[in-house]
Design an enzyme around this catalytic site. Structure first.
Site, mmCIF file in Angstrom:
data_model
loop_
_atom_site.group_PDB
_atom_site.id
_atom_site.type_symbol
_atom_site.label_atom_id
_atom_site.label_comp_id
_atom_site.label_asym_id
_atom_site.label_seq_id
_atom_site.Cartn_x
_atom_site.Cartn_y
_atom_site.Cartn_z
ATOM 1 N N TYR A 144 -6.747 7.119 -13.177
ATOM 2 C CA TYR A 144 -5.321 6.839 -13.366
ATOM 3 C C TYR A 144 -4.844 5.959 -12.222
ATOM 4 C CZ TYR A 144 -0.259 7.601 -13.816
ATOM 5 O OH TYR A 144 1.100 7.429 -13.956
ATOM 6 N N ASP A 239 -8.336 2.783 -5.168
ATOM 7 C CA ASP A 239 -7.051 3.458 -5.338
ATOM 8 C C ASP A 239 -7.171 4.811 -4.641
ATOM 9 O OD1 ASP A 239 -4.784 4.774 -6.061
ATOM 10 O OD2 ASP A 239 -4.885 4.260 -8.193
ATOM 11 N N LYS A 267 1.505 9.167 -2.276
ATOM 12 C CA LYS A 267 1.423 10.611 -2.009
ATOM 13 C C LYS A 267 1.440 10.949 -0.510
ATOM 14 C CE LYS A 267 0.045 11.380 -6.672
ATOM 15 N NZ LYS A 267 -0.846 10.678 -7.565
HETATM 16 C C1 LIG Z 1 -0.415 9.484 -8.518
HETATM 17 C C2 LIG Z 1 -1.332 8.326 -8.635
HETATM 18 C C3 LIG Z 1 -0.865 7.029 -8.866
HETATM 19 C C4 LIG Z 1 0.575 6.749 -9.173
HETATM 20 O O1 LIG Z 1 1.432 7.068 -8.124
HETATM 21 P P1 LIG Z 1 2.993 7.297 -8.446
HETATM 22 O O2 LIG Z 1 3.592 7.480 -7.085
HETATM 23 O O3 LIG Z 1 3.081 8.486 -9.330
HETATM 24 O O4 LIG Z 1 3.476 6.069 -9.118
HETATM 25 C C5 LIG Z 1 -1.766 5.986 -8.820
HETATM 26 N N1 LIG Z 1 -3.068 6.198 -8.580
HETATM 27 C C6 LIG Z 1 -3.559 7.439 -8.368
HETATM 28 C C7 LIG Z 1 -5.013 7.608 -8.080
HETATM 29 C C8 LIG Z 1 -2.714 8.541 -8.413
HETATM 30 O O5 LIG Z 1 -3.220 9.762 -8.259
#
Ligand SMILES: *Cc1c(COP(=O)(O)O)cnc(C)c1O
Length: 428
Positions: A144, A239, A267
């Protein structure tokens, strides 16, 4: 344990917020009960509006690695807020934040703050395309990367050369340059790169899959991606929105010793405030406006309150290696006991874990990619979730999410969690 007030709030919420929630995973859609509305948090615990206490493993999806409502971070936020909530102008703390990250993460030579992980990924991809002059992106099924149009492609069953939108409202035009490979399968990446010579701007990956449950990279997978990207002059984007500053301060890239060209954060970098960031090689980051031609902006980017929260948390994490040792030890204890139990009892489940991240999959098949993760029995997970919630343990309301330990969890929390987990299987 009653949930009257949560139910009442949910009934009000659904009339004025789509699905009653501001992000879909909160809706308990897979669980079949009203979501718990949260009133407050402290340390390892979360408290709902009916006065129920839970040991929390959602951790706001990862940001609160020191535990909920950490006093040091709260104090930093209060102090910053006394000086004003937002200036829309350059501030000292943004320089401090950028210097701190560049000083401690070897792959990051320059970094730009944004307000979410979604925005970080969207911007990193734009920078990669601007730098390489190429259009195509390779992502992995089950990873994701936020909800920007180009990343919302359906997983498909194997290698996909042209992404099919996974959401209404996303046009085929937005996803046609997004190709999908199979996690832990280097050949699938090689095939896409060879079929599209000179066209792939970047390969983006969660170096540890944490949005299809927890799926670990097989030996050689991440170094193999690095090699393939180099061979094809594509950029490698990690990511690390979840793994960054969680799997040790230098994240998955430090742990696995693989250096990406660009990294996205979110995060933990905001400690619970809305923050994301993307950074990496200087020559790539210098493509970004106002130095370069890649436009990217944000009214609230580098917000002083958010920077105060995030920088305080990063400074604590960087200065005290005992935190990561404790997180790892707790992970080995809790997830290790769960894994040993299902093995002993011959229960058809898999427990995957790395340090503070873990996942219980209700499947007999080893989980190595999205297809194997999807063999999990989500109805069984829903029953397990309800049992755990009733036992005072707050898990993600969906099978394909991680459990997050924070530094505030205690041995007695882990003991209570394991007992509740065992209780579920003993009842069967
Ligand atoms: C949570 C997440 C996102 C998106 O971050 P948001 O702050 O919710 O837009 C992107 N990549 C990864 C791996 C994530 O866990």
């Amino acid at each position: 344990m009653t949930a009257d007030r949560s139910k009442e709030l949910f009934e009000r919420a659904v009339t004025c917020i789509p699905g009653g929630v501001n992000s879909p995973v909160r809706a308990y859609g897979a669980i079949g009960i009203a979501p718990r509305f949260i009133a407050s948090t402290a340390g390892s615990h979360i408290y709902d509006v009916d006065g129920n206490a839970y040991i929390d493993y959602i951790d706001s999806w990862g940001p609160c690695i020191l535990g909920h409502n950490d006093e040091r971070i709260r104090e930093a936020v209060v102090r910053a807020s006394e000086r004003g909530l937002s200036f829309g102008c350059a501030t000292e703390i943004e320089v401090e934040m950028a210097e701190f990250i560049c000083a401690h993460i070897p792959s990051i030579e320059m970094i730009r703050m944004v307000s979410s992980g979604t925005e970080a990924v969207m911007s990193a991809i734009r920078a990669a395309r601007g730098y390489t002059g190429r259009e195509k992106i390779i992502k992995f099924a089950g990873c994701y990367h936020g909800h920007s149009d180009a990343m919302l492609v359906s997983a498909g069953s194997g290698v996909m050369t042209s992404g099919v939108p996974d959401s209404a409202g996303v046009t085929p035009g937005c996803t046609k340059d997004t190709m999908t490979a199979v996690y832990n399968d280097l050949d699938s990446v090689k095939q896409l790169l060879e079929e599209n010579p000179g066209q792939v701007a970047a390969v983006i990956v969660e170096p540890v899959g944490a949005n299809m449950g927890v799926v670990l990279p097989a030996d050689g997978f991440l170094p193999g991606l690095r090699r393939l990207c180099d061979e094809h002059q594509a950029l490698l984007i990690f990511d690390e929105v979840i793994t960054g500053f969680r799997l040790g301060f230098t994240g998955a890239q430090g742990l696995y010793g693989v250096t990406p060209d660009l990294t996205t954060y979110g995060k933990i970098i905001g400690a619970g405030m809305p923050v994301g960031a993307y950074g990496g090689r200087r020559d790539v980051m210098e493509m970004v406006a106002p130095v370069g031609p890649v436009y990217q902006a944000g009214t609230l980017s580098g917000n002083p309150i958010a920077m105060a929260a995030g920088l305080t948390q990063l400074q604590i994490l960087q200065s005290d290696p005992a935190i990561y040792r404790k997180l790892s030890e707790m992970g080995d204890t809790l997830y290790g006991r769960m894994a040993a139990y299902v093995k002993d009892q011959q229960i058809p489940c898999q427990v995957t874990h790395i340090q503070s991240l873990g996942c219980l999959f209700f499947t007999e098949h080893p989980v190595t990619d999205y297809a194997s993760a999807k063999t999990a029995d989500t109805a069984r997970y829903a029953a397990y979730f309800r049992h755990m919630l009733g036992s005072g343990i707050h898990l993600a309301p969906a099978q394909f999410e991680a459990m997050f330990l924070s530094a505030a969890h205690t041995e007695s929390d882990l003991e209570a969690t394991f007992k509740a987990f065992r209780g579920f299987f003993e009842k069967q």
